[in-house]
Enzyme design. Structure first.
Site, mmCIF file in Angstrom:
data_model
loop_
_atom_site.group_PDB
_atom_site.id
_atom_site.type_symbol
_atom_site.label_atom_id
_atom_site.label_comp_id
_atom_site.label_asym_id
_atom_site.label_seq_id
_atom_site.Cartn_x
_atom_site.Cartn_y
_atom_site.Cartn_z
ATOM 1 N N TYR A 1 -1.756 -0.530 10.746
ATOM 2 C CA TYR A 1 -1.776 -0.891 9.327
ATOM 3 C C TYR A 1 -0.537 -0.347 8.624
ATOM 4 C CZ TYR A 1 -3.571 -1.140 4.498
ATOM 5 O OH TYR A 1 -3.734 -1.401 3.160
ATOM 6 N N SER B 1 0.868 -1.173 0.000
ATOM 7 C CA SER B 1 0.000 0.000 0.000
ATOM 8 C C SER B 1 0.905 1.223 0.000
ATOM 9 C CB SER B 1 -0.870 0.000 1.262
ATOM 10 O OG SER B 1 -1.484 1.254 1.482
#
Length: 260
Positions: free
Chosen positions: A155, A142
Site C-alpha cells: 500500500y 495518503s
C-alpha cells in the site's frame, strides 16, 4: 465569505460509494458542480447520487483497473453529463501483513487499484481537458504516500507511486490549463479504517475501541480525520482560488506528517 463556486463544472469521482469518495461528491455538489460517480457496486453509488439531488450526474459501474471498462465508462459519463472538468481519483483499498508474507497477487492488486487505476482514469479524461485547456485533477493518496508505515509495504509503495505520478504529470500539463495535485489523509473515519481496526483486533486480541484509540494518537490532534475535512481540501484544489497550486501533495493529518 462564501465558499468556492464550482457552478457549471462537471466532476467525476471514483470510489464514490462511501467514505472519502462519497464525502467529496457531496462537497463538490454543495459547491455547485454536477457530480458523476464511478465504482464497482451500483447500490452505494445510487445512495450517494440520491444525496446529491439535482447536482447528481451519471453513474458508471466500472473497475478502475480495467482499461476497456474505464474508457467506456468515461465516454458514457461524458455523453450523459458533459465533459469532465474535475477528476477526483479516489478509488483504492489497503492490505496489511508482514513484508515476507505479501503474496504476489496482493502486491499486484495494491498497485493496480491504488496506482494504475488513477493512471487509467486520468488517461481517459485528460485529452478532453487539454483540448479545452482547463481541468483539475486531484488524486486521493495518503500519508502513506509521504512516509513509511510497517506492515503495509504494498500500500505504501502504491501511494508513493501515486504521489510521484501527481508530481510528474503536474509538470507536463502546467502550461496547458490543467493542474494536478494530491491530498494525503492520515487515519480517517472510513470503511477502510474499519478494516484496519478489524485486522488489529484479529492479530492482537485488543478491543476495537483500543485499536481505534491507538490510530487516533498518531495524529498530534489526538483524533481521526473526518472524510469531510478531506473533501473540503479537494473542493478548494478544484476551485479557481487554487489555480496556482500544482504538483502538491497536501497532508491532511493534524500535523502527523509535515511537508516542506
Amino acid at each position: 465569505m462564501s465558499g468556492p463556486d464550482l457552478s457549471g463544472r462537471h466532476a467525476l469521482v471514483t470510489g464514490a460509494g462511501s467514505g472519502i469518495g462519497a464525502a467529496v461528491a457531496r462537497a463538490l455538489a454543495g459547491a455547485g458542480a454536477r457530480v458523476s460517480l464511478a465504482g464497482r457496486r451500483r447500490e452505494p453509488l445510487a445512495e450517494t447520487a440520491a444525496a446529491l439531488g439535482a447536482q447528481a450526474g451519471a453513474i458508471a459501474i466500472l473497475d478502475v483497473t480495467d482499461r476497456a471498462a474505464v474508457a467506456a465508462g468515461v465516454a458514457a459519463v461524458e455523453a450523459e453529463a458533459g465533459p469532465v472538468s474535475i477528476l477526483v481519483n479516489n478509488a483504492g483499498r489497503a492490505a496489511s501483513g508482514p513484508f515476507e508474507r505479501i503474496a504476489a497477487e496482493t502486491w499486484d492488486d495494491m498497485l493496480a487499484v491504488n496506482l494504475t487505476g488513477a493512471f487509467l482514469v486520468t488517461q481517459a479524461v485528460l485529452p478532453g481537458m487539454l483540448a479545452r485547456r482547463a481541468g483539475r485533477i486531484v488524486n486521493v493518496a495518503s500519508t502513506a504516500g509521504l512516509v513509511g508505515y510497517p506492515y503495509v509495504a504494498a500500500y505504501v509503495a502504491a501511494k508513493h507511486g501515486l504521489v510521484g505520478l501527481t508530481r510528474a504529470l503536474a509538470l507536463e500539463v502546467a502550461r496547458k490549463g490543467v493542474t494536478v495535485n494530491a491530498v494525503c489523509p492520515g487515519f480517517t473515519e472510513t470503511p477502510l479504517l474499519d478494516g484496519s481496526v478489524a485486522t488489529i483486533v484479529e492479530k492482537t486480541g485488543r478491543t476495537a475501541e483500543a485499536a481505534r484509540s491507538d490510530l487516533a494518537r498518531a495524529n498530534p490532534m489526538g483524533r481521526l480525520v473526518t472524510p469531510e475535512e478531506v473533501a473540503d481540501a479537494v473542493v478548494w484544489l478544484a476551485s479557481p482560488g487554487a489555480a496556482a497550486v500544482n504538483g502538491q501533495a497536501i497532508a491532511i493529518a493534524g500535523g502527523e506528517v509535515m511537508t516542506g
